[in-house]
Design a protein around this motif. Structure first.
Motif, PDB file in Angstrom:
ATOM      1  N   ALA A 318      26.855   6.666   1.698  1.00 37.70           N
ATOM      2  CA  ALA A 318      25.862   5.938   0.894  1.00 37.70           C
ATOM      3  C   ALA A 318      25.456   6.743  -0.335  1.00 37.70           C
ATOM      4  N   GLY A 319      25.733   8.063  -0.302  1.00 40.23           N
ATOM      5  CA  GLY A 319      25.507   8.899  -1.487  1.00 40.23           C
ATOM      6  C   GLY A 319      24.069   9.330  -1.678  1.00 40.23           C
ATOM      7  N   VAL A 320      23.410   8.790  -2.689  1.00 41.11           N
ATOM      8  CA  VAL A 320      22.062   9.220  -3.077  1.00 41.11           C
ATOM      9  C   VAL A 320      21.027   8.584  -2.148  1.00 41.11           C
ATOM     10  N   HIS A 321      20.061   9.392  -1.724  1.00 44.81           N
ATOM     11  CA  HIS A 321      18.999   8.918  -0.836  1.00 44.81           C
ATOM     12  C   HIS A 321      17.653   9.235  -1.484  1.00 44.81           C
ATOM     13  N   GLN A 322      16.875   8.222  -1.754  1.00 49.97           N
ATOM     14  CA  GLN A 322      15.607   8.413  -2.467  1.00 49.97           C
ATOM     15  C   GLN A 322      14.485   7.659  -1.764  1.00 49.97           C
ATOM     16  N   ALA A 323      13.282   8.243  -1.788  1.00 51.66           N
ATOM     17  CA  ALA A 323      12.123   7.596  -1.172  1.00 51.66           C
ATOM     18  C   ALA A 323      10.863   7.966  -1.942  1.00 51.66           C
ATOM     19  N   LEU A 324      10.011   6.976  -2.168  1.00 42.45           N
ATOM     20  CA  LEU A 324       8.723   7.167  -2.836  1.00 42.45           C
ATOM     21  C   LEU A 324       7.643   6.796  -1.822  1.00 42.45           C
ATOM     22  N   VAL A 325       6.796   7.755  -1.478  1.00 48.61           N
ATOM     23  CA  VAL A 325       5.818   7.587  -0.407  1.00 48.61           C
ATOM     24  C   VAL A 325       4.430   7.307  -0.996  1.00 48.61           C
ATOM     25  N   GLU A 326       3.763   6.308  -0.462  1.00 52.17           N
ATOM     26  CA  GLU A 326       2.447   5.902  -0.961  1.00 52.17           C
ATOM     27  C   GLU A 326       1.364   6.830  -0.419  1.00 52.17           C
ATOM     28  N   PRO A 327       0.518   7.394  -1.293  1.00 57.24           N
ATOM     29  CA  PRO A 327      -0.608   8.195  -0.827  1.00 57.24           C
ATOM     30  C   PRO A 327      -1.783   7.312  -0.418  1.00 57.24           C
ATOM     31  N   GLU A 328      -2.836   7.944   0.086  1.00 54.41           N
ATOM     32  CA  GLU A 328      -3.977   7.176   0.605  1.00 54.41           C
ATOM     33  C   GLU A 328      -5.289   7.652  -0.045  1.00 54.41           C
ATOM     34  N   LEU A 329      -6.089   6.686  -0.500  1.00 54.19           N
ATOM     35  CA  LEU A 329      -7.416   7.007  -1.034  1.00 54.19           C
ATOM     36  C   LEU A 329      -8.384   7.247   0.130  1.00 54.19           C
ATOM     37  N   ILE A 330      -8.981   8.446   0.153  1.00 56.83           N
ATOM     38  CA  ILE A 330      -9.963   8.811   1.194  1.00 56.83           C
ATOM     39  C   ILE A 330     -11.342   8.837   0.523  1.00 56.83           C
ATOM     40  N   ILE A 331     -12.164   7.885   0.856  1.00 57.17           N
ATOM     41  CA  ILE A 331     -13.471   7.762   0.191  1.00 57.17           C
ATOM     42  C   ILE A 331     -14.534   8.559   0.945  1.00 57.17           C
ATOM     43  N   ARG A 332     -15.165   9.470   0.206  1.00 58.88           N
ATOM     44  CA  ARG A 332     -16.287  10.259   0.755  1.00 58.88           C
ATOM     45  C   ARG A 332     -17.453  10.181  -0.235  1.00 58.88           C
ATOM     46  N   ARG A 333     -18.454  10.993  -0.048  1.00 60.56           N
ATOM     47  CA  ARG A 333     -19.707  10.807  -0.783  1.00 60.56           C
ATOM     48  C   ARG A 333     -19.680  11.263  -2.249  1.00 60.56           C
ATOM     49  N   SER A 334     -18.642  12.001  -2.669  1.00 63.61           N
ATOM     50  CA  SER A 334     -18.623  12.477  -4.061  1.00 63.61           C
ATOM     51  C   SER A 334     -18.441  11.339  -5.051  1.00 63.61           C
ATOM     52  N   SER A 335     -18.029  10.153  -4.578  1.00 62.19           N
ATOM     53  CA  SER A 335     -17.851   9.010  -5.492  1.00 62.19           C
ATOM     54  C   SER A 335     -18.784   7.864  -5.138  1.00 62.19           C
TER      55      SER A 335
END
Length: 335
Positions: A318-335
Motif C-alpha cells: 500500500a506504500g505510504v501510510h498517513q494519519a491525522l489525529v483529532e485533539p480534544e478541547l479540555i475546558i477548565r476554569r481559566s476560560s
C-alpha cells in the motif's frame, strides 16, 4: 554463571553448530524432531541469541529509533517524558525495543540515519519535530529508508506520517473563546520553522475569519521560545489602548507564562481575562485557576506510529501510510 553459546546448544542437542543455528532460526530444512531437541537444549541452558549477532546475520534488530531534535522548544522536556513512556509501551506491545537518538539542529543528519538504519541499530525510525521545509524527510524518502514522521512537512515526496491536527485544536480553542463573548483574542505562538507551530497559528486565524472577526496583527506574536520573550509579548498587549480579553497560546507553557503576567496586572484569569493552552501537560490541571487546553491523544498517536512504521518496514504494497489525529478541547476554569 557463564553465558552459553550456540556451540553449547549444539553439543547439548547432539547436532552440528550449523544445524543448531538453522533450527533456532526456523529454517525449513531442519526436521521437526531435530528442531525440538535444539529448542529444548536452548531452553535448558537459558540461551538467548545476541541482538548484535542477529544484525550481522541480516536479521531484524527488533528496535525502533525515535529521533527528536535537540533545540530550544518550550515545554519540549516536559512533554518528552510523558510521550516517551507511552511510545515505549506501544513498542513493548509489539515486542520491540525503543532507541532514543536525538539530533542536534545544524548537525549532519545523514551520518546518524546511515548509522541507525544501514548499520542495523534499528529497523526503522520515527522522525519528530518536523519543519515546514525539512530536507531530512526528503533525504530519507530519496534513500528509500524505513521511516515515519511524527508531524508533517511540505516536502514534495511520498512519505508516511502520523500527526495531531493542531489546526483543528487551536480552531476549537479560539471558537470556544468567541462563543464566550471574546472578540479581541491574542495569539502566543511558537517558532514558525516547525510545522505544528504554523498549524496552530492557522487554526486561530481560521476561527476568527469563520466568525467574521478581522484578524489584528498587533494581537499576534510568534517565535516565542522562553519565559522572558513571552512575558514581554503579553505585557505589551495588555498595555494596548484596546487590550485583548483572552489569549490562545500554542503551548501550555506559554499559557502559564501569560497567566502570571495577567496576575501581575491585577486581573483574574478566568474572570477578567481568559487563557487557553495547548498540550494538556500534567501540571495544566494544577495551575490557579486550572488551565483550559487542547489535549494531544498520545496513546492513539504512539500506537499509530508503531503500527504504520511496521508496515513500512515490512514493505506493505500500500506504500505510504498517513494519519491525522483529532485533539480534544479540555475546558477548565481559566476560560
Amino acid at each position: 554463571m557463564p553465558k552459553h553459546t550456540i556451540v553449547d546448544i549444539a553439543r547439548r542437542a547432539g547436532v552440528g553448530v550449523g544445524t543448531a543455528s538453522r533450527a533456532l532460526n526456523n529454517a525449513p530444512d531442519v526436521s521437526p524432531a531435530t528442531r525440538e531437541r535444539v529448542l529444548a537444549a536452548a531452553a535448558e541452558l537459558n540461551y538467548h541469541p545476541s541482538a548484535v549477532a542477529r544484525r550481522l546475520q541480516g536479521k531484524r534488530a527488533k528496535t525502533i529509533a525515535y529521533v527528536p531534535e535537540v533545540g530550544e522548544q518550550p515545554a519540549a522536556d516536559m512533554l518528552f517524558k510523558d510521550f516517551i513512556a507511552i511510545l515505549a509501551n506501544s513498542c513493548a506491545r509489539h515486542d520491540l525495543d525503543l532507541l532514543i537518538h536525538p539530533l542536534t539542529n545544524g548537525r549532519d543528519y545523514t551520518h546518524d540515519f546511515e548509522q541507525l538504519l544501514r548499520g542495523r541499530r534499528a529497523d526503522g525510525l520515527i522522525l519528530a519535530d518536523t519543519r515546514v521545509q525539512d530536507e531530512r524527510v526528503a533525504y530519507l524518502a530519496r534513500q528509500a529508508l524505513p521511516f515515519i514522521t511524527f508531524g508533517r512537512t511540505i516536502c514534495d515526496c511520498a512519505y508516511s506520517y502520523v500527526d495531531v491536527d493542531s489546526q483543528a485544536g487551536t480552531r476549537a480553542a479560539t471558537l470556544h473563546l468567541i462563543e464566550r463573548g471574546h472578540q479581541r483574542i491574542g495569539f502566543l505562538g511558537l517558532p514558525l520553522d516547525y510545522s505544528y507551530a504554523n498549524h496552530r497559528y492557522d487554526g486561530y486565524h481560521e476561527a476568527l475569519l469563520n466568525r467574521q472577526i478581522t484578524p489584528d496583527s498587533d494581537l499576534v506574536v510568534t517565535n516565542l521560545v522562553n519565559e522572558t520573550s513571552t512575558r514581554t509579548a503579553v505585557r505589551s498587549m495588555l498595555l494596548m489602548p484596546a487590550p485583548p480579553s483572552a489569549f490562545v497560546a500554542a503551548s501550555d507553557l506559554l499559557a502559564i507564562y501569560a497567566l502570571r503576567v495577567v496576575e501581575d496586572f491585577g486581573f483574574h484569569v478566568g474572570r477578567d481575562i481568559a487563557i487557553v493552552g495547548f498540550d494538556d501537560l500534567p501540571l495544566a490541571q494544577h495551575t490557579n485557576p486550572p488551565l483550559t487546553t487542547i489535549r494531544q491523544p498520545f496513546d492513539q498517536v504512539c500506537d499509530l506510529l508503531i503500527d504504520k512504521l511496521l508496515r513500512v518496514i515490512e514493505g506493505d504494497p500500500a506504500g505510504v501510510h498517513q494519519a491525522l489525529v483529532e485533539p480534544e478541547l479540555i475546558i477548565r476554569r481559566s476560560s
